[in-house]
Scaffold this active site. Structure first.
Site, short mmCIF file in Angstrom:
data_model
loop_
_atom_site.label_atom_id
_atom_site.label_comp_id
_atom_site.label_asym_id
_atom_site.label_seq_id
_atom_site.Cartn_x
_atom_site.Cartn_y
_atom_site.Cartn_z
N ASP A 257 0.87 -1.17 0.00
CA ASP A 257 0.00 0.00 0.00
C ASP A 257 0.92 1.23 0.00
O ASP A 257 2.14 1.13 0.14
CB ASP A 257 -0.98 -0.02 1.19
C1 NOJ Z 1 -3.98 3.95 0.20
C2 NOJ Z 1 -5.19 3.08 0.28
O1 NOJ Z 1 -5.16 2.33 1.47
C3 NOJ Z 1 -5.35 2.13 -0.89
O2 NOJ Z 1 -6.60 1.52 -0.81
C4 NOJ Z 1 -5.16 2.85 -2.19
O3 NOJ Z 1 -5.34 1.96 -3.26
C5 NOJ Z 1 -3.78 3.47 -2.22
N1 NOJ Z 1 -3.65 4.42 -1.13
C6 NOJ Z 1 -3.47 4.18 -3.53
O4 NOJ Z 1 -4.21 5.33 -3.63
#
Ligand code: NOJ
Length: 703
Positions: A257
């Protein structure tokens, strides 16, 4: 979609790998979330393998061109958060899950992916398939609710939709189910908080939707931010190597993530980005989303002999295989004229209306106040969300455009004859009073025949790190509602929100309540359809609504405990206000004649369970018929009820249909004390009903 195990894909990936320099290999692991001049130069040198947050065919084509100019041309993965629609915005996933309509969910996912693909996107960071049982957590809006069975079915539908790839003229799209794993169990509903769950809970509750998504062929997966039982997911070998790779046989790529590799430092398991990189790549995280850790340190880790080159090669191979499977090498570019034809086409917008209608849940309808008669002479539409074009889009509607949103006020106006007087008053702001607002609202309410009050949450009151400790209607709005109630004005309350709310006072005092979530572009039209009966509501809740915050977590498939009849709280009932599976219709359905094909089944046999459902009301409607079971005695304690099947059925007035479910004994199995999957002999109860607390009951035995 082709399997990543296919021989020619593996062969091609290996050949590519053989010609790559160490720098180029590391480049494949690097994903940037922002595009700056420096990155463009790195691209030509093959030092970046993917991007997120860049879109538009023209822009992406230019990036691909640069990547293809490098000595060893390898196209880019372009990821994006397409959570509930790309430019045609559908209801938030929690809302859409209330449709229990897998075909619809597959279709909206397909549309979202198709629209995104015309803008160069080939990896969609969805579906979010974390089980969600704490409505304080803002990300419940992005998920599909509390139930493992339903969430797994929806996960499959979404993967099928996102990866349907019905074209040959541009890169295919892969889904990226997230967040692996147990992210939804964050302590106290506080996003990013530590998660401590037993292996049983992990395997029984949080894993099945991922197993389903991978079985459906997802090529990529995103690991979660959270600390899981002491080891953050981005460094957790048990979940990434043992469960995901060894047990589930996942051949695709794992992406971190956002900056979650670097965050290992703040979790306190790495002293710097170098150590964080080592832990992550060893655990099996292939792509580093935006933290720069791999880019900065993998080379040195290899030079110093700390990181086995083989591990790097394995990660690169996985990435290359996905790129080959997405047809990126043959179809690197996207025709810039495509988006105009595809995005927000009539068919897509019609689907958004269907999805919005089917997501609405009728919570209360005392004395059949609803539907309203279109022949009324006057109506007052009140509330801070009644004329709002931004908030109905919901969280994560990144490319959504407020101008495309129909408000409730507009929806109501479209419905009524021009001579009907439609008045509007804001009454208050979402989170604060408006001077004189309540007085004006009261004045208006007293002069009209009917009042529709549109209250709830703004779109930024849910979503990532938008958690709430109090989950009622915000105070300023509650004041407005109570003021109208104190004047004995019967209101139709329409709620727009991204999570279950505490509505105990509203349930006691307000005659009609429509749960409308954040429904996206077609919000106002869908809500007006329900208010005036052009659409008979059919949605059923996929998360229990608590009576108060102190009951959280509250979900239907809890354990019985050794003292099931003891009162659990001194000051509130244990049951939710609105249970899982609950939702009303403008017609009534009668359930009768539950029958089993046999009272005993062997462990390798099937059981057929039928019941008749009759529409005993005056109008046609859809009912979501639910099947639950309970294993009465097992070697491991089992939940008091588990959803095992559901069907949406359309019934005309007076019509009666036999609904048939088939379950195999295997579906009654579970993990035993040593985590072997077993089907045990013994007694079961089965229910067919309209929700998780009502239904016709029968018994059978597995012999
Ligand atoms: C953080 C989020 O937890 C995730 O769901 C998302 O896909 C990513 N950022 C990218 O934006």
């Amino acid at each position: 979609m082709v399997s990543l195990k296919e021989e020619n894909i593996c062969k091609e990936a290996k050949m590519l790998l053989e010609n790559m320099t160490l720098e180029e290999k590391i480049g494949q692991l690097v994903q940037y979330g922002r595009l700056k001049e420096a990155e463009l130069q790195k691209l030509e040198a093959g030092k970046i393998g993917s991007f997120l947050n860049v879109a538009g065919a023209d822009k992406v084509n230019k990036l691909q061109e640069k990547a293809m100019k490098s000595k060893n041309p390898i196209p880019l993965i372009i990821g994006d958060d397409v959570i509930h629609g790309y430019k045609t915005i559908f209801p938030i996933p929690l809302g859409e899950s209330c449709s229990w309509d897998l075909k619809l969910i597959e279709e909206t996912s397909e549309i979202a992916a198709e629209e995104a693909s015309t803008e160069g996107i080939n990896c969609i960071f969805a579906p979010m398939i974390d089980i969600t049982r704490d409505p304080r957590w803002g990300r419940v809006a992005e998920g599909t609710g509390e139930d493992v069975f339903l969430a797994s079915q929806i996960a499959r539908a979404k993967i099928r939709g996102i990866q349907s790839n019905k074209w040959n003229d541009r890169p295919y799209v892969t889904a990226c189910p997230k967040h692996f794993i147990a992210y939804g169990a964050a302590e106290g509903g506080r996003d990013y908080s530590a998660v401590d769950v037993s292996e049983r809970c992990l395997r029984e509750t949080y894993l099945p939707p991922f197993t389903a998504a991978l079985d459906e062929g997802a090529y990529t997966i995103m690991c979660s931010f959270n600390d899981l039982n002491g080891i953050p997911s981005s460094a957790n070998k048990f979940i990434l190597r043992k469960i995901l790779r060894q047990e589930l046989g996942f051949e695709g790529l794992v992406i971190s993530d956002w900056e979650s590799i670097e965050e290992l430092i703040y979790h306190g398991i790495a002293k710097d980005k170098k150590e964080a990189s080592l832990k992550s790549i060893e655990a099996g995280v292939d792509i580093d989303m935006h933290s720069g850790s791999y880019e900065e340190h993998i080379h040195a880790l290899i030079d110093e002999g700390k990181l086995d080159k083989e591990l790097l090669d394995e990660a690169v191979l996985r990435i290359l295989k996905v790129k080959i499977a997405l047809n990126l090498f043959n179809n690197t570019y996207t025709d810039t004229s495509l988006s105009k034809k595809v995005i927000r086409s009539t068919k897509n917008v019609e689907k958004a209306l269907e999805a919005a209608r089917k997501s609405i849940v009728l919570l209360k309808n005392k004395d059949c106040l609803l539907p309203l008669n279109k022949n009324i002479k006057s109506i007052g539409v009140i509330g801070p969300l009644a004329e709002d074009k931004v908030n109905p889009l919901g969280c994560w509607a990144l490319k959504g455009e407020p101008k495309q949103v129909t408000t409730v006020l507009e929806g109501i106006k479209h419905k009524l004859k021009s001579e009907t007087a439609v008045y509007y008053e804001k009454g208050c702001n979402i989170n604060s009073d408006l001077e004189g607002g309540i007085d004006r609202a009261l004045e208006l309410a007293k002069k009209v025949e009917k009042v529709v009050l549109v209250l709830g949450e703004s779109s930024d009151m849910s979503g990532e790190n938008h958690n709430r400790a109090y989950i009622g209607i915000p105070e300023a709005q509650k004041k407005l509602l109570k003021a109208l109630h104190s004047e004995n004005i019967p209101v139709v309350l329409v709620l727009m929100n991204g999570r279950p709310l505490t509505l105990t006072w509203e349930e006691e005092n307000i005659p009609a309540i429509i749960e409308a979530w954040h429904l996206g572009d077609e919000s106002g039209n869908a809500i007006a359809d329900v208010i005036f009966g052009d659409y008979n509501p059919s949605g059923k809740l996929t998360m229990s609504f608590p009576r108060c915050e102190g009951q959280i977590p509250v979900y239907y498939n809890k354990k019985n405990t050794g003292r099931p009849n003891f009162k659990k709280y001194l000051d509130v009932e244990e049951t939710p206000l609105y249970p899982f599976g609950y939702g009303l219709s403008y017609t009534q359905f009668n359930y009768k004649n539950i029958k089993l094909s046999s009272k005993k089944i062997k462990q390798d046999e099937k059981l057929t369970i039928t019941a008749e459902i009759e529409n005993v009301g005056k109008i046609a409607g859809d009912e979501i018929v639910q099947l639950y079971i309970r294993d009465m005695v097992a070697s491991i304690t089992r939940p008091i009820k588990e959803l095992k099947g559901f069907k949406r059925v359309h019934l005309d007035p007076g019509e009666c249909k036999e609904i048939k479910f088939e379950i195999t004994a295997k579906e009654l199995g579970f993990y035993d004390e040593y985590f072997n999957f077993v089907v045990e002999k013994g007694d079961f109860k089965v229910w067919i009903g309209p929700n998780s607390i009502q239904g016709l009951k029968e018994n059978f035995e597995v012999i």
